[in-house]
Design a protein around this motif. Sequence first.
Motif, PDB file in Angstrom:
ATOM      1  N   GLU A 182     -33.437 -16.243 -12.809  1.00  0.00           N
ATOM      2  CA  GLU A 182     -32.933 -15.977 -11.457  1.00  0.00           C
ATOM      3  C   GLU A 182     -31.623 -15.196 -11.484  1.00  0.00           C
ATOM      4  O   GLU A 182     -30.719 -15.505 -12.249  1.00  0.00           O
ATOM      5  CB  GLU A 182     -32.730 -17.294 -10.700  1.00  0.00           C
ATOM      6  CG  GLU A 182     -32.406 -17.086  -9.234  1.00  0.00           C
ATOM      7  CD  GLU A 182     -32.587 -18.336  -8.403  1.00  0.00           C
ATOM      8  OE1 GLU A 182     -33.707 -18.579  -7.922  1.00  0.00           O
ATOM      9  OE2 GLU A 182     -31.602 -19.082  -8.258  1.00  0.00           O
ATOM     10  N   GLY A 183     -31.546 -14.173 -10.663  1.00  0.00           N
ATOM     11  CA  GLY A 183     -30.345 -13.347 -10.612  1.00  0.00           C
ATOM     12  C   GLY A 183     -30.667 -11.909 -10.272  1.00  0.00           C
ATOM     13  O   GLY A 183     -31.762 -11.583  -9.798  1.00  0.00           O
ATOM     14  N   PHE A 184     -29.692 -11.025 -10.558  1.00  0.00           N
ATOM     15  CA  PHE A 184     -29.795  -9.612 -10.219  1.00  0.00           C
ATOM     16  C   PHE A 184     -29.833  -8.764 -11.492  1.00  0.00           C
ATOM     17  O   PHE A 184     -29.063  -9.009 -12.429  1.00  0.00           O
ATOM     18  CB  PHE A 184     -28.599  -9.188  -9.353  1.00  0.00           C
ATOM     19  CG  PHE A 184     -28.488  -9.957  -8.068  1.00  0.00           C
ATOM     20  CD1 PHE A 184     -29.174  -9.550  -6.931  1.00  0.00           C
ATOM     21  CD2 PHE A 184     -27.705 -11.101  -7.988  1.00  0.00           C
ATOM     22  CE1 PHE A 184     -29.081 -10.251  -5.744  1.00  0.00           C
ATOM     23  CE2 PHE A 184     -27.591 -11.815  -6.806  1.00  0.00           C
ATOM     24  CZ  PHE A 184     -28.287 -11.392  -5.684  1.00  0.00           C
ATOM     25  N   TYR A 185     -30.688  -7.737 -11.483  1.00  0.00           N
ATOM     26  CA  TYR A 185     -30.868  -6.898 -12.662  1.00  0.00           C
ATOM     27  C   TYR A 185     -30.939  -5.434 -12.246  1.00  0.00           C
ATOM     28  O   TYR A 185     -31.576  -5.093 -11.247  1.00  0.00           O
ATOM     29  CB  TYR A 185     -32.153  -7.277 -13.408  1.00  0.00           C
ATOM     30  CG  TYR A 185     -32.145  -8.692 -13.939  1.00  0.00           C
ATOM     31  CD1 TYR A 185     -31.794  -8.963 -15.254  1.00  0.00           C
ATOM     32  CD2 TYR A 185     -32.464  -9.757 -13.099  1.00  0.00           C
ATOM     33  CE1 TYR A 185     -31.770 -10.281 -15.731  1.00  0.00           C
ATOM     34  CE2 TYR A 185     -32.441 -11.065 -13.562  1.00  0.00           C
ATOM     35  CZ  TYR A 185     -32.096 -11.320 -14.877  1.00  0.00           C
ATOM     36  OH  TYR A 185     -32.060 -12.614 -15.345  1.00  0.00           O
ATOM     37  N   PHE A 186     -30.296  -4.598 -13.060  1.00  0.00           N
ATOM     38  CA  PHE A 186     -30.403  -3.160 -12.838  1.00  0.00           C
ATOM     39  C   PHE A 186     -31.349  -2.589 -13.883  1.00  0.00           C
ATOM     40  O   PHE A 186     -31.162  -2.801 -15.088  1.00  0.00           O
ATOM     41  CB  PHE A 186     -29.036  -2.482 -12.932  1.00  0.00           C
ATOM     42  CG  PHE A 186     -29.106  -0.992 -12.738  1.00  0.00           C
ATOM     43  CD1 PHE A 186     -29.477  -0.459 -11.522  1.00  0.00           C
ATOM     44  CD2 PHE A 186     -28.834  -0.124 -13.785  1.00  0.00           C
ATOM     45  CE1 PHE A 186     -29.582   0.907 -11.339  1.00  0.00           C
ATOM     46  CE2 PHE A 186     -28.926   1.245 -13.621  1.00  0.00           C
ATOM     47  CZ  PHE A 186     -29.292   1.763 -12.391  1.00  0.00           C
ATOM     48  N   CYS A 187     -32.369  -1.896 -13.422  1.00  0.00           N
ATOM     49  CA  CYS A 187     -33.395  -1.347 -14.312  1.00  0.00           C
ATOM     50  C   CYS A 187     -33.265   0.174 -14.350  1.00  0.00           C
ATOM     51  O   CYS A 187     -33.273   0.827 -13.308  1.00  0.00           O
ATOM     52  CB  CYS A 187     -34.787  -1.724 -13.822  1.00  0.00           C
ATOM     53  SG  CYS A 187     -34.984  -3.500 -13.496  1.00  0.00           S
ATOM     54  N   SER A 188     -33.165   0.709 -15.542  1.00  0.00           N
ATOM     55  CA  SER A 188     -32.990   2.148 -15.728  1.00  0.00           C
ATOM     56  C   SER A 188     -34.295   2.896 -15.457  1.00  0.00           C
ATOM     57  O   SER A 188     -35.323   2.297 -15.130  1.00  0.00           O
ATOM     58  CB  SER A 188     -32.546   2.431 -17.168  1.00  0.00           C
ATOM     59  OG  SER A 188     -33.636   2.208 -18.055  1.00  0.00           O
ATOM     60  N   GLN A 189     -34.249   4.195 -15.643  1.00  0.00           N
ATOM     61  CA  GLN A 189     -35.469   4.998 -15.610  1.00  0.00           C
ATOM     62  C   GLN A 189     -36.392   4.553 -16.743  1.00  0.00           C
ATOM     63  O   GLN A 189     -35.941   4.328 -17.864  1.00  0.00           O
ATOM     64  CB  GLN A 189     -35.125   6.482 -15.799  1.00  0.00           C
ATOM     65  CG  GLN A 189     -34.312   7.081 -14.687  1.00  0.00           C
ATOM     66  CD  GLN A 189     -35.176   7.511 -13.516  1.00  0.00           C
ATOM     67  OE1 GLN A 189     -36.398   7.382 -13.551  1.00  0.00           O
ATOM     68  NE2 GLN A 189     -34.550   8.035 -12.491  1.00  0.00           N
ATOM     69  N   MET A 190     -37.675   4.417 -16.448  1.00  0.00           N
ATOM     70  CA  MET A 190     -38.658   4.085 -17.467  1.00  0.00           C
ATOM     71  C   MET A 190     -39.454   5.343 -17.813  1.00  0.00           C
ATOM     72  O   MET A 190     -39.790   6.136 -16.931  1.00  0.00           O
ATOM     73  CB  MET A 190     -39.596   2.986 -16.974  1.00  0.00           C
ATOM     74  CG  MET A 190     -38.887   1.679 -16.644  1.00  0.00           C
ATOM     75  SD  MET A 190     -38.120   0.898 -18.095  1.00  0.00           S
ATOM     76  CE  MET A 190     -37.065  -0.332 -17.308  1.00  0.00           C
ATOM     77  N   THR A 191     -39.736   5.525 -19.094  1.00  0.00           N
ATOM     78  CA  THR A 191     -40.468   6.715 -19.534  1.00  0.00           C
ATOM     79  C   THR A 191     -41.874   6.379 -20.033  1.00  0.00           C
ATOM     80  O   THR A 191     -42.670   7.278 -20.291  1.00  0.00           O
ATOM     81  CB  THR A 191     -39.699   7.439 -20.651  1.00  0.00           C
ATOM     82  OG1 THR A 191     -39.559   6.567 -21.778  1.00  0.00           O
ATOM     83  CG2 THR A 191     -38.307   7.851 -20.183  1.00  0.00           C
ATOM     84  N   ASN A 192     -42.164   5.084 -20.169  1.00  0.00           N
ATOM     85  CA  ASN A 192     -43.493   4.629 -20.570  1.00  0.00           C
ATOM     86  C   ASN A 192     -43.893   3.453 -19.693  1.00  0.00           C
ATOM     87  O   ASN A 192     -43.072   2.907 -18.945  1.00  0.00           O
ATOM     88  CB  ASN A 192     -43.501   4.193 -22.040  1.00  0.00           C
ATOM     89  CG  ASN A 192     -43.403   5.361 -22.994  1.00  0.00           C
ATOM     90  OD1 ASN A 192     -44.397   5.966 -23.344  1.00  0.00           O
ATOM     91  ND2 ASN A 192     -42.194   5.686 -23.411  1.00  0.00           N
ATOM     92  N   LYS A 193     -45.136   3.034 -19.812  1.00  0.00           N
ATOM     93  CA  LYS A 193     -45.584   1.882 -19.038  1.00  0.00           C
ATOM     94  C   LYS A 193     -44.790   0.643 -19.440  1.00  0.00           C
ATOM     95  O   LYS A 193     -44.295   0.531 -20.569  1.00  0.00           O
ATOM     96  CB  LYS A 193     -47.077   1.649 -19.240  1.00  0.00           C
ATOM     97  CG  LYS A 193     -47.461   1.175 -20.646  1.00  0.00           C
ATOM     98  CD  LYS A 193     -48.956   0.940 -20.747  1.00  0.00           C
ATOM     99  CE  LYS A 193     -49.337   0.433 -22.142  1.00  0.00           C
ATOM    100  NZ  LYS A 193     -50.790   0.228 -22.288  1.00  0.00           N
ATOM    101  N   VAL A 194     -44.664  -0.286 -18.504  1.00  0.00           N
ATOM    102  CA  VAL A 194     -43.919  -1.530 -18.705  1.00  0.00           C
ATOM    103  C   VAL A 194     -44.872  -2.696 -18.456  1.00  0.00           C
ATOM    104  O   VAL A 194     -45.629  -2.689 -17.483  1.00  0.00           O
ATOM    105  CB  VAL A 194     -42.725  -1.603 -17.729  1.00  0.00           C
ATOM    106  CG1 VAL A 194     -42.043  -2.956 -17.816  1.00  0.00           C
ATOM    107  CG2 VAL A 194     -41.736  -0.489 -18.019  1.00  0.00           C
ATOM    108  N   LEU A 195     -44.846  -3.683 -19.327  1.00  0.00           N
ATOM    109  CA  LEU A 195     -45.696  -4.860 -19.182  1.00  0.00           C
ATOM    110  C   LEU A 195     -44.872  -6.006 -18.611  1.00  0.00           C
ATOM    111  O   LEU A 195     -43.747  -6.242 -19.042  1.00  0.00           O
ATOM    112  CB  LEU A 195     -46.299  -5.258 -20.527  1.00  0.00           C
ATOM    113  CG  LEU A 195     -47.271  -6.446 -20.525  1.00  0.00           C
ATOM    114  CD1 LEU A 195     -48.384  -6.223 -21.551  1.00  0.00           C
ATOM    115  CD2 LEU A 195     -46.569  -7.776 -20.840  1.00  0.00           C
TER     116      LEU A 195
END
Length: 268
Positions: free
Chosen positions: A66-79
């Motif tokens: 639980e909380g806050f997350y910053f997700c960068s640009q993804m260049t491949n699929k994410v599971l």
Amino acid sequence: MNLYSEHYVSQKTERFVNKIWCLDNSIGESLIENKLVLPNGCFNLAIVSGNAIEVHTSKSKYEMNEGFYFCSQMTNKVLVNIRPETKVTIVQFHAWTLSMFPNYDLSNFTDAIIKIDACELPFQTKIETDLNSDISLLLNTINTYFEELSTLHSDKNVIERICETIKLHQEEITVSEIGKILEISQRSLQIKFKIATGLTIKNYIQILKFRKSVDQMVNSDLEKLKLTDVALYNKYFDQSHFIKKFKDVTKTTPKMFNSASYFLSKKR
């Protein structure tokens, strides 16, 4: 219960925020596992409520409680694996949105996720992580902040102008051509774009082209729509070139692609 849902921001806010989407296993009793997400040329602010979600990028595995997350640009699929009694609400920012905060250098930040404190969020209204939090409250907070930001920054900066130029030319444009249109050197364009997004301009264009081809495949009858047609429509050199680029991201061929395994954008 809808596991995947989309929620849309105001027209003015859309300048910076594409949409808000939710992965909701809040009343589920079992693990939802091996679901996939494709790169889309956006950053994400993920708000995790309840237990946790496990995310595997091409670089690392993340246990997001639980909380806050910053997700960068993804260049491949994410599971992703979503535990029972967990909801993830994701605010999807356009590629240029973070460039409004020039103190961030994202040049080496792709395929990665970091946890952030609530105090680091720029919004005046507190965002709740409660499982039963009302999405309309989050939408109001997001709209209020970004509508004001749009008013304060009515002029578009160079990153937004680059992305706008790419869109206007339907992803069929070179860095050299962008430089001529914006009257900025190629080197300056590349440096500024990499710092603001973590991607090269070429990478960004490739991701947008890839997502357009996936949308076309998913929203069409692939049995009737030949791969050659998809490749040519999206300006790949030929079918082989399209298949290679597709496998680079998904690790499978277009014909083996199973859309049911992915969280894909709804057709708007």
